[in-house]
Design a protein around this motif. Structure first.
Motif, PDB file in Angstrom:
ATOM      1  N   ARG A  14      21.373  -1.418  72.818  1.00 32.26           N
ATOM      2  CA  ARG A  14      20.179  -0.990  73.554  1.00 32.26           C
ATOM      3  C   ARG A  14      20.263   0.492  73.895  1.00 32.26           C
ATOM      4  O   ARG A  14      19.274   1.220  73.799  1.00 32.26           O
ATOM      5  N   ALA A  15      21.472   0.933  74.300  1.00 32.54           N
ATOM      6  CA  ALA A  15      21.640   2.357  74.622  1.00 32.54           C
ATOM      7  C   ALA A  15      21.437   3.220  73.384  1.00 32.54           C
ATOM      8  O   ALA A  15      20.827   4.298  73.458  1.00 32.54           O
ATOM      9  N   ARG A  67      15.397   6.625  70.128  1.00 37.94           N
ATOM     10  CA  ARG A  67      13.990   6.871  70.472  1.00 37.94           C
ATOM     11  C   ARG A  67      13.828   8.249  71.113  1.00 37.94           C
ATOM     12  O   ARG A  67      12.875   8.974  70.821  1.00 37.94           O
ATOM     13  N   ALA A  68      14.777   8.594  71.994  1.00 40.19           N
ATOM     14  CA  ALA A  68      14.701   9.916  72.634  1.00 40.19           C
ATOM     15  C   ALA A  68      14.857  11.027  71.604  1.00 40.19           C
ATOM     16  O   ALA A  68      14.154  12.043  71.658  1.00 40.19           O
ATOM     17  N   ARG A 100      19.584   2.448  70.799  1.00 42.68           N
ATOM     18  CA  ARG A 100      18.153   2.451  70.487  1.00 42.68           C
ATOM     19  C   ARG A 100      17.400   3.417  71.399  1.00 42.68           C
ATOM     20  O   ARG A 100      16.497   4.129  70.950  1.00 42.68           O
ATOM     21  N   ARG A 101      17.766   3.426  72.683  1.00 46.38           N
ATOM     22  CA  ARG A 101      17.134   4.377  73.598  1.00 46.38           C
ATOM     23  C   ARG A 101      17.431   5.809  73.173  1.00 46.38           C
ATOM     24  O   ARG A 101      16.553   6.682  73.207  1.00 46.38           O
TER      25      ARG A 101
END
Length: 399
Positions: free
Chosen positions: A178-179, A185-186, A181-182
């Motif tokens: 999840r980190a 995305r950033a 993916r974040r």
């Protein structure tokens, strides 16, 4: 692994427990402590062969819970401390049961922060200590008259340890995914923002370079003829006014893209349909331009149409600014699945910059590359300079 690095998620981002606010997870720790103490009391009712859970036993359980306050800051010392207190609790003969939840929580925190080896060692030492207590030291420890534990119990304990490690590792991996993916995305948002800034900068450069070049030439003409030919000077000033007005309009259109997302542009983007305007403006700057078209003209997609217009505009601007020639030829060729643009001039370079930034050719290449096309620019064998661009068109746009 360095503890400071281990407490960070991918991309250098701290875990949600490490926000730099100094807070400790006292609420969850208090809840765990209360559940373990209460649950151990209930579990002791069915374990008549173990010592009754008295005040000393409850104090041991609380001592095992207290280190959990630091489980996200110092996970390695915490997991070993909790394992040691748990072993002491078992050595005192108190009931099995919820006490192992303390170990599970400490191991989970250690694994999530990247300290898998520490968690495995703590569980391994706890299991080894329990093995010694249950099969060799039981005669010297409470409860009195206790016998050796069945070996099947050790298999259960080992399975519990493996399950704790596996579950902790699975959750850690999910959180890291999840980190990541974040972070992805950033990074994608930053790339989009960078691309948009580059696009706006390129548009502003192309608009201003062309118009200011025309203004520069006409201002020179006006100054030179101000006394000897006032009428011609007036014409030059009129051209300057028209060029500056057009430049302001195009700059405003570019800046419109910085308004609230979702707003439509106030005017359509320029395209090859405005090629006559470029020829007229170049003529006002003293450059005679001829235009030839090959193939059947087609309606171009907005991106390709704008890129084609800007490429021709920048090429003519460079002729005005850097070439000794006063003539230029533009050829627009519509082919199968592509558009070709050629701009030629015959004059030698003047060596003047006219205030240029040197970004014109780079901007043209960026525009072509964004569409999957190419730009070739350089001197011709017979002298002069040529800019040749090839812009691919999709099947639905091809003539």
């Amino acid at each position: 692994m360095d503890e400071e690095r281990a407490d960070r998620l991918p991309g250098g981002r701290r875990s949600r427990w490490e926000r730099g606010d100094g807070r400790l997870p006292w609420r969850s720790t208090l809840l765990i402590a209360l559940l373990v103490v209460a649950g151990s009391g209930f579990a002791g009712r069915d374990q008549t062969g173990r010592e009754a859970l008295d005040a000393a036993g409850r104090i041991l359980l609380l001592l095992g819970a207290v280190p959990l306050l630091l489980r996200h800051r110092r996970p390695v010392p915490v997991v070993f401390a909790v394992a040691a207190v748990t072993l002491g609790y078992l050595a005192a003969g108190y009931p099995y049961g919820p006490v192992f939840a303390l170990v599970a929580v400490a191991c989970f925190a250690a694994v999530v922060h990247g300290h898998r080896a520490a968690a495995a060692w703590a569980l391994g030492l706890l299991w080894t200590g329990h093995l010694l207590l249950a099969h060799w030291l039981y005669r010297r420890l409470p409860p009195v008259g206790d016998g050796p534990a069945p070996w099947g119990q050790e298999i259960t304990a080992a399975a519990f340890a493996v399950a704790v490690l596996a579950a902790s590792e699975a959750i850690r991996e999910k959180r890291e995914q999840r980190a990541r993916r974040r972070a992805d995305r950033a990074a994608a948002e930053r790339r989009r923002a960078d691309a948009e800034r580059l696009r706006i900068a390129r548009e502003l450069h192309d608009v201003l370079a062309h118009s200011i070049s025309v203004i520069n030439v006409q201002a020179g003409v006006g100054l030179a003829l101000l006394d000897s030919d006032p009428e011609q000077a007036r014409t030059a000033l009129t051209t300057i006014k028209a060029a500056s007005k057009e430049a302001l309009g195009e700059v405003r259109q570019v800046l419109d893209t910085l308004r609230t997302p979702g707003d439509a542009p106030r005017a359509p983007a320029p395209g090859l349909d405005r090629l006559p305007e470029l020829v007229e403006q170049a003529g006002a700057a003293g450059l005679a331009v001829t235009v030839a078209t090959d193939g059947r003209a087609a309606v171009l997609p907005p991106g390709a149409d704008l890129a084609a217009f800007r490429i021709v505009q920048e090429a003519l601007t460079n002729v005005v600014r850097h070439s000794g020639s006063r003539t230029a030829r533009v050829r627009v060729a519509y082919g199968s699945g592509r558009l070709e643009l050629t701009v030629d001039d015959d004059g030698p370079a003047t060596g003047t910059e006219a205030g240029g930034t040197g970004n014109g050719l780079a901007g043209m290449r960026e525009r072509a590359a964004a569409l999957g096309g190419t730009i070739e620019a350089g001197t011709r064998p017979d002298g002069g300079f040529r800019v040749h661009a090839v812009l691919p068109l999709g099947p639905e746009e091809a003539p």
